[in-house]
Design a protein around this motif. Sequence first.
Motif, short mmCIF file in Angstrom:
data_model
loop_
_atom_site.label_atom_id
_atom_site.label_comp_id
_atom_site.label_asym_id
_atom_site.label_seq_id
_atom_site.Cartn_x
_atom_site.Cartn_y
_atom_site.Cartn_z
N VAL A 110 0.85 -1.18 0.00
CA VAL A 110 0.00 0.00 0.00
C VAL A 110 0.89 1.24 0.00
O VAL A 110 1.70 1.44 0.90
CB VAL A 110 -0.93 0.01 1.24
CG1 VAL A 110 -1.80 1.25 1.23
CG2 VAL A 110 -1.80 -1.24 1.25
N LYS A 111 0.75 2.04 -1.05
CA LYS A 111 1.49 3.29 -1.15
C LYS A 111 0.55 4.41 -0.70
O LYS A 111 -0.65 4.35 -0.94
CB LYS A 111 1.92 3.56 -2.60
CG LYS A 111 2.77 2.46 -3.20
CD LYS A 111 4.17 2.51 -2.70
CE LYS A 111 5.03 1.52 -3.46
NZ LYS A 111 6.42 1.65 -3.20
N ALA A 130 -0.09 8.62 -7.93
CA ALA A 130 -1.08 7.58 -7.62
C ALA A 130 -1.31 6.69 -8.84
O ALA A 130 -1.41 5.47 -8.70
CB ALA A 130 -2.38 8.21 -7.15
N VAL A 131 -1.37 7.29 -10.02
CA VAL A 131 -1.55 6.52 -11.26
C VAL A 131 -0.37 5.56 -11.44
O VAL A 131 -0.55 4.38 -11.76
CB VAL A 131 -1.67 7.45 -12.49
CG1 VAL A 131 -1.53 6.67 -13.78
CG2 VAL A 131 -2.98 8.20 -12.46
N GLY A 136 0.70 -2.03 -9.78
CA GLY A 136 -0.03 -3.09 -9.09
C GLY A 136 -0.14 -2.90 -7.59
O GLY A 136 -0.55 -3.81 -6.88
N ASP A 137 0.22 -1.72 -7.09
CA ASP A 137 0.11 -1.46 -5.65
C ASP A 137 -1.21 -0.76 -5.35
O ASP A 137 -1.78 -0.08 -6.20
CB ASP A 137 1.26 -0.55 -5.18
CG ASP A 137 2.61 -1.22 -5.34
OD1 ASP A 137 2.68 -2.45 -5.12
OD2 ASP A 137 3.58 -0.53 -5.68
N LYS A 138 -1.68 -0.91 -4.12
CA LYS A 138 -2.85 -0.16 -3.67
C LYS A 138 -2.41 1.24 -3.28
O LYS A 138 -1.26 1.45 -2.91
CB LYS A 138 -3.50 -0.84 -2.46
CG LYS A 138 -4.17 -2.15 -2.80
CD LYS A 138 -4.87 -2.71 -1.59
CE LYS A 138 -5.55 -4.02 -1.95
NZ LYS A 138 -6.31 -4.55 -0.82
N MET A 149 -9.09 7.30 1.99
CA MET A 149 -9.75 6.52 0.95
C MET A 149 -8.71 5.56 0.38
O MET A 149 -7.55 5.95 0.19
CB MET A 149 -10.26 7.45 -0.16
CG MET A 149 -10.84 6.73 -1.35
SD MET A 149 -11.52 7.84 -2.61
CE MET A 149 -10.06 8.52 -3.32
N ILE A 150 -9.11 4.33 0.10
CA ILE A 150 -8.17 3.34 -0.44
C ILE A 150 -8.61 2.95 -1.85
O ILE A 150 -9.77 2.64 -2.08
CB ILE A 150 -8.07 2.09 0.47
CG1 ILE A 150 -7.50 2.51 1.82
CG2 ILE A 150 -7.21 1.02 -0.19
CD1 ILE A 150 -7.39 1.41 2.84
#
Length: 143
Positions: free
Chosen positions: A57-58, A78-79, A85-87, A135-136
Motif C-alpha cells: 500500500v502506497k 497515484a496513477v 499493481g500497488d494499492k 480513501m483506499i
Amino acid sequence: MPVRDALRMADERQLDLVEIAPNAKPPVCRIMDIGKYKFEQSKREKEARKKQKVISVKEVKLRPNIEAHDFDVKAKNAVKFLKEGDKVKATIIFRGREIVHTQLGMKLLNRLAELLNEVGTVERQPKLEGKNMIMILAPKQES
C-alpha cells in the motif's frame, strides 16, 4: 498391503517408505528416497513463492486547500503506483480549524477517484478518522 511388507520392500531397495496422503482411507504411502522428495517439494514451494505478487500500500498525502498543480503531481504518482499493481491510500490531513471543512476533503477525494477510475477502483470510500480523511484505491484487474 501391510505396513510390515512395505517397510521390508523399501529396506530391500535401500529406499524409504513415505506417507503421501495420511488422511486417505487407507493412507497412501510410496517407496522413494526421502531426501530427494523433500528437495523436490522445497523446489515446488520456491517456484510458487516466485509467482506470488506482493501487493503493498502506497500513500498519497494531500491537504484540503492543495493547489491545482500539486494535486496533479499527487494524482500522477497515484496513477504510477496503481499501474505497478500497488494499492493507494489517499489521505487528507486536516490541521487546526480545517477540520470544520470536511466537505472540501470529500470533494478532493472524489475528484481523485474520478481521475483514477480508468486505472483503479475505490476499495474503501472516503472516511474521516480523527483528523485524517482516508480513501483506499485498488488497481483494476486486467481481463
